[in-house]
Design an enzyme around this catalytic site. Structure first.
Site, PDB file in Angstrom:
ATOM      1  N   THR A 132       0.728  -1.210   0.048  1.00  0.00           N
ATOM      2  CA  THR A 132       0.104   0.019  -0.057  1.00  0.00           C
ATOM      3  C   THR A 132       0.886   1.226   0.010  1.00  0.00           C
ATOM      4  OG1 THR A 132      -1.310   1.212   1.500  1.00  0.00           O
ATOM      5  CG2 THR A 132      -0.085  -0.378   2.774  1.00  0.00           C
ATOM      6  N   ASP A 133       0.325   2.547  -0.359  1.00  0.00           N
ATOM      7  CA  ASP A 133       1.140   3.502  -0.153  1.00  0.00           C
ATOM      8  C   ASP A 133       0.912   4.164   1.185  1.00  0.00           C
ATOM      9  OD1 ASP A 133      -1.661   4.407   0.051  1.00  0.00           O
ATOM     10  OD2 ASP A 133      -1.857   6.002  -1.683  1.00  0.00           O
ATOM     11  N   GLU A 134       0.264   3.636   2.070  1.00  0.00           N
ATOM     12  CA  GLU A 134       0.234   4.139   3.148  1.00  0.00           C
ATOM     13  C   GLU A 134       1.425   3.835   4.025  1.00  0.00           C
ATOM     14  OE1 GLU A 134      -3.500   3.292   5.333  1.00  0.00           O
ATOM     15  OE2 GLU A 134      -4.465   3.280   3.583  1.00  0.00           O
ATOM     16  N   TYR A 158      -1.743  -0.652  10.850  1.00  0.00           N
ATOM     17  CA  TYR A 158      -2.004  -1.062   9.595  1.00  0.00           C
ATOM     18  C   TYR A 158      -0.657  -0.983   8.880  1.00  0.00           C
ATOM     19  CZ  TYR A 158      -3.267  -1.615   4.618  1.00  0.00           C
ATOM     20  OH  TYR A 158      -3.268  -2.030   3.399  1.00  0.00           O
ATOM     21  N   LYS A 162       2.127  -3.453   7.098  1.00  0.00           N
ATOM     22  CA  LYS A 162       2.693  -3.469   5.920  1.00  0.00           C
ATOM     23  C   LYS A 162       4.018  -2.892   5.499  1.00  0.00           C
ATOM     24  CE  LYS A 162       0.230  -4.676   2.782  1.00  0.00           C
ATOM     25  NZ  LYS A 162      -0.102  -5.955   2.502  1.00  0.00           N
TER      26      LYS A 162
HETATM   27  P1  NAD Z   1      -9.403  -7.542   2.282  1.00  0.00           P
HETATM   28  O1  NAD Z   1      -9.459  -7.348   3.828  1.00  0.00           O
HETATM   29  O2  NAD Z   1     -10.529  -7.432   1.386  1.00  0.00           O
HETATM   30  O3  NAD Z   1      -9.014  -9.137   1.976  1.00  0.00           O
HETATM   31  C1  NAD Z   1      -8.065  -9.804   2.451  1.00  0.00           C
HETATM   32  C2  NAD Z   1      -8.063 -11.251   2.329  1.00  0.00           C
HETATM   33  O4  NAD Z   1      -7.151 -11.936   3.008  1.00  0.00           O
HETATM   34  C3  NAD Z   1      -9.603 -11.910   2.915  1.00  0.00           C
HETATM   35  O5  NAD Z   1      -9.862 -12.905   1.745  1.00  0.00           O
HETATM   36  C4  NAD Z   1      -8.823 -12.806   3.953  1.00  0.00           C
HETATM   37  O6  NAD Z   1      -9.664 -13.858   4.475  1.00  0.00           O
HETATM   38  C5  NAD Z   1      -7.526 -12.965   3.642  1.00  0.00           C
HETATM   39  N1  NAD Z   1      -6.661 -13.257   4.690  1.00  0.00           N
HETATM   40  C6  NAD Z   1      -6.542 -12.596   5.934  1.00  0.00           C
HETATM   41  N2  NAD Z   1      -5.690 -13.158   6.885  1.00  0.00           N
HETATM   42  C7  NAD Z   1      -5.177 -14.312   6.258  1.00  0.00           C
HETATM   43  C8  NAD Z   1      -4.290 -15.237   6.712  1.00  0.00           C
HETATM   44  N3  NAD Z   1      -3.529 -15.122   7.914  1.00  0.00           N
HETATM   45  N4  NAD Z   1      -4.062 -16.271   5.863  1.00  0.00           N
HETATM   46  C9  NAD Z   1      -4.633 -16.344   4.534  1.00  0.00           C
HETATM   47  N5  NAD Z   1      -5.524 -15.660   3.953  1.00  0.00           N
HETATM   48  C10 NAD Z   1      -5.837 -14.565   5.023  1.00  0.00           C
HETATM   49  O7  NAD Z   1      -8.249  -6.829   1.484  1.00  0.00           O
HETATM   50  P2  NAD Z   1      -7.965  -6.050  -0.023  1.00  0.00           P
HETATM   51  O8  NAD Z   1      -8.617  -4.766   0.297  1.00  0.00           O
HETATM   52  O9  NAD Z   1      -8.554  -6.880  -0.823  1.00  0.00           O
HETATM   53  O10 NAD Z   1      -6.376  -6.030  -0.044  1.00  0.00           O
HETATM   54  C11 NAD Z   1      -5.807  -6.924  -0.437  1.00  0.00           C
HETATM   55  C12 NAD Z   1      -4.057  -6.743  -0.441  1.00  0.00           C
HETATM   56  O11 NAD Z   1      -3.916  -5.239  -1.042  1.00  0.00           O
HETATM   57  C13 NAD Z   1      -3.536  -6.315   1.093  1.00  0.00           C
HETATM   58  O12 NAD Z   1      -2.332  -6.836   1.241  1.00  0.00           O
HETATM   59  C14 NAD Z   1      -3.774  -4.784   1.203  1.00  0.00           C
HETATM   60  O13 NAD Z   1      -2.618  -4.272   2.210  1.00  0.00           O
HETATM   61  C15 NAD Z   1      -3.358  -4.479  -0.254  1.00  0.00           C
HETATM   62  N6  NAD Z   1      -3.884  -3.048  -0.706  1.00  0.00           N
HETATM   63  C16 NAD Z   1      -5.195  -2.873  -0.451  1.00  0.00           C
HETATM   64  C17 NAD Z   1      -5.605  -1.623  -0.890  1.00  0.00           C
HETATM   65  C18 NAD Z   1      -7.130  -1.342  -0.763  1.00  0.00           C
HETATM   66  O14 NAD Z   1      -7.605  -0.091  -1.006  1.00  0.00           O
HETATM   67  N7  NAD Z   1      -8.078  -2.086  -0.318  1.00  0.00           N
HETATM   68  C19 NAD Z   1      -4.795  -0.740  -1.555  1.00  0.00           C
HETATM   69  C20 NAD Z   1      -3.477  -1.070  -1.646  1.00  0.00           C
HETATM   70  C21 NAD Z   1      -2.971  -2.336  -1.163  1.00  0.00           C
HETATM   71  P1  TYD Z   2     -10.801   3.918   4.440  1.00  0.00           P
HETATM   72  O1  TYD Z   2     -11.692   3.307   3.302  1.00  0.00           O
HETATM   73  O2  TYD Z   2     -10.970   3.158   5.694  1.00  0.00           O
HETATM   74  O3  TYD Z   2      -9.192   3.606   3.863  1.00  0.00           O
HETATM   75  P2  TYD Z   2      -7.867   4.189   4.369  1.00  0.00           P
HETATM   76  O4  TYD Z   2      -7.933   4.328   5.679  1.00  0.00           O
HETATM   77  O5  TYD Z   2      -6.801   2.914   4.148  1.00  0.00           O
HETATM   78  O6  TYD Z   2      -7.229   5.319   3.493  1.00  0.00           O
HETATM   79  O7  TYD Z   2     -10.736   5.347   4.582  1.00  0.00           O
HETATM   80  C1  TYD Z   2     -10.700   6.321   3.464  1.00  0.00           C
HETATM   81  C2  TYD Z   2     -10.601   7.463   4.065  1.00  0.00           C
HETATM   82  O8  TYD Z   2     -12.149   7.865   4.467  1.00  0.00           O
HETATM   83  C3  TYD Z   2     -10.052   7.939   5.195  1.00  0.00           C
HETATM   84  O9  TYD Z   2      -9.499   9.346   5.147  1.00  0.00           O
HETATM   85  C4  TYD Z   2     -10.870   7.644   6.436  1.00  0.00           C
HETATM   86  C5  TYD Z   2     -12.229   8.316   5.805  1.00  0.00           C
HETATM   87  N1  TYD Z   2     -13.317   7.618   6.235  1.00  0.00           N
HETATM   88  C6  TYD Z   2     -14.444   8.372   6.950  1.00  0.00           C
HETATM   89  O10 TYD Z   2     -14.252   9.833   7.137  1.00  0.00           O
HETATM   90  N2  TYD Z   2     -15.625   7.837   7.485  1.00  0.00           N
HETATM   91  C7  TYD Z   2     -15.463   6.453   7.556  1.00  0.00           C
HETATM   92  O11 TYD Z   2     -16.626   5.872   7.944  1.00  0.00           O
HETATM   93  C8  TYD Z   2     -14.519   5.684   6.941  1.00  0.00           C
HETATM   94  C9  TYD Z   2     -14.595   4.201   7.168  1.00  0.00           C
HETATM   95  C10 TYD Z   2     -13.651   6.251   6.446  1.00  0.00           C
END
Ligand code: NAD
Ligand code: TYD
Length: 351
Positions: A132-134, A158, A162
């Site tokens: 992630t960019d975070e 988080y 990561k």
């Molecule tokens: P998500 O939370 O929707 O899904 C995570 C999946 O991992 C789930 O299916 C869960 O069951 C599985 N999981 C969790 N713990 C596990 C373990 N110990 N063993 C095996 N499986 C396990 O997450 P997402 O949003 O699909 O993100 C996927 C990846 O992409 C993550 O690594 C996240 O850090 C990264 N990412 C997400 C975003 C975003 O905006 N969602 C952006 C950048 C990077």
């Molecule tokens: P989120 O989707 O949780 O992603 P991330 O924290 O990983 O960026 O949140 C996106 C942005 O929205 C973040 O600045 C927090 C804000 N947010 C709210 O203002 N209200 C909400 O109920 C949630 C879930 C997030």
């Protein structure tokens, strides 16, 4: 074939579905099915021999080692993680266990498997770590966007977990030569996202007539990318990325949260007329809330020829439409019914 971890989550689901829509190369989908994993997302693949679901935890190194020996995948795409910042604030333990220790166990299993491979098979193997960019921390207004060389300054449990996993992946390349790739992507949105993250939560609450909680002043900026664009970037990095390298992935689409929520309200109003804007409610800010993320995605464009296909306007329209068209999915997710899916539908298919 390839091994995907976390393939029943939000991005994993989109990745597996897109992969099999474009290729006949099989996918082993290894997922623990936490609250965020939903096998019902992959119902269209039930009975498809190109998709093998294996229920397991990335902390189970022995299980992964056995799986690697049995299926001999040419690559691992590692998506499994705990992914929600608010949950990491309330309970960081799982984040440490899965994101850090779990990634370490997976790396160990991958390294031992890779070491036993020979010649071109060994050379061509890839471990692609999705991050992630975070990890880069928060940017001041007007500061240049994150490049791949930006210092790591994670601020939440988080992002710290990561960041640690990224460093472990980096170390396995430098120390042991494991052919790794790291991608750092901005906020994703699209179909199948669990309604705890900003965009699906706002859609769900608006449809239910519930308040739309905006943390703090709502001026925090994220760079939003449509999930299928993230998936195409991962495929591109897997195909052409240079081992040991990191690629930032983003949508060139920085927006304050409040603008995102207004855009959702306006779209909902177009599809299902009602005044959703009145539901917007400012609430207490998230502790340690990062103010701004922005990705400089020039490296992946220059070196691998990837850029996003959707604008925010086209992507958010598709997303709102998807949630309106899939209210059964939402109801199942909200009631917890989806957690029974593995028992009722996957007996005999899952391992
Ligand atoms: P998500 O939370 O929707 O899904 C995570 C999946 O991992 C789930 O299916 C869960 O069951 C599985 N999981 C969790 N713990 C596990 C373990 N110990 N063993 C095996 N499986 C396990 O997450 P997402 O949003 O699909 O993100 C996927 C990846 O992409 C993550 O690594 C996240 O850090 C990264 N990412 C997400 C975003 C975003 O905006 N969602 C952006 C950048 C990077
Ligand atoms: P989120 O989707 O949780 O992603 P991330 O924290 O990983 O960026 O949140 C996106 C942005 O929205 C973040 O600045 C927090 C804000 N947010 C709210 O203002 N209200 C909400 O109920 C949630 C879930 C997030």
């Amino acid at each position: 074939m390839i091994l995907v971890t976390g393939g029943a989550g939000f991005i994993g689901t989109n990745f597996v579905l897109d992969w099999l829509a474009q290729s006949d190369e099989a996918v082993i989908n290894f997922d623990k099915l936490t609250y965020a994993g939903n096998l019902q997302n992959l119902a269209s693949l039930a009975g498809d021999p190109r998709h093998v679901f294996v229920h397991g935890d990335i902390n189970d190194q022995q299980k992964i080692a056995t799986l690697l020996m049995r299926f001999q995948p040419r690559a691992i795409v590692h998506l499994a993680a705990e992914s929600h910042v608010d949950r990491s604030i309330h309970g960081p333990e799982e984040f440490i266990q899965t994101n850090i220790v779990g990634t370490f166990r997976l790396l160990e299993a991958a390294y031992r498997y890779w070491k036993e491979q020979k010649g071109k098979t060994q050379q061509d193997f890839r471990f692609l770590h999705v991050s992630t960019d975070e990890v880069y921390g928060s940017l001041a207004k007007g500061a240049p966007a994150f490049t791949e060389t930006h210092a790591y300054q994670p601020n939440s449990p988080y992002s710290a977990s990561k960041a640690s996993s990224d460093q472990l992946v980096r170390a396995y390349h430098h120390t042991y030569g494991l052919p790794t790739l790291i991608t750092n992507c901005s906020n994703n949105y699209g179909a199948f996202q669990f309604p705890e993250k900003l965009i699906p939560l706002m859609i769900v609450n608006a449809l239910a007539g519930k308040p739309l909680p905006i943390y703090g002043d709502g001026q925090q900026i994220r760079d939003w990318l449509y999930v299928q664009d993230h998936c195409s970037a991962i495929r591109r990095v897997l195909a052409a990325g240079v081992p040991g390298e990191t690629y930032n992935i983003g949508g060139w689409n920085e927006k304050p949260n409040i603008e995102i929520v207004h855009a959702i309200c306006s779209l909902l109003n177009e599809f299902r007329p009602a005044d959703y804007h009145r539901l917007i409610t400012y609430v207490a800010d998230r502790p340690g809330h990062d103010r701004r993320y922005a990705i400089d995605a020039r490296k992946i464009e220059r070196e691998l020829g990837w850029k996003p296909g959707e604008t925010f306007e086209t992507g958010i329209r598709k997303t709102v439409q998807w949630y309106l068209d899939n209210q059964n999915w939402l109801a199942n997710v909200q009631s917890g019914e989806y957690r029974k899916w593995i028992e009722t539908h996957y007996q005999g298919h899952a391992e």
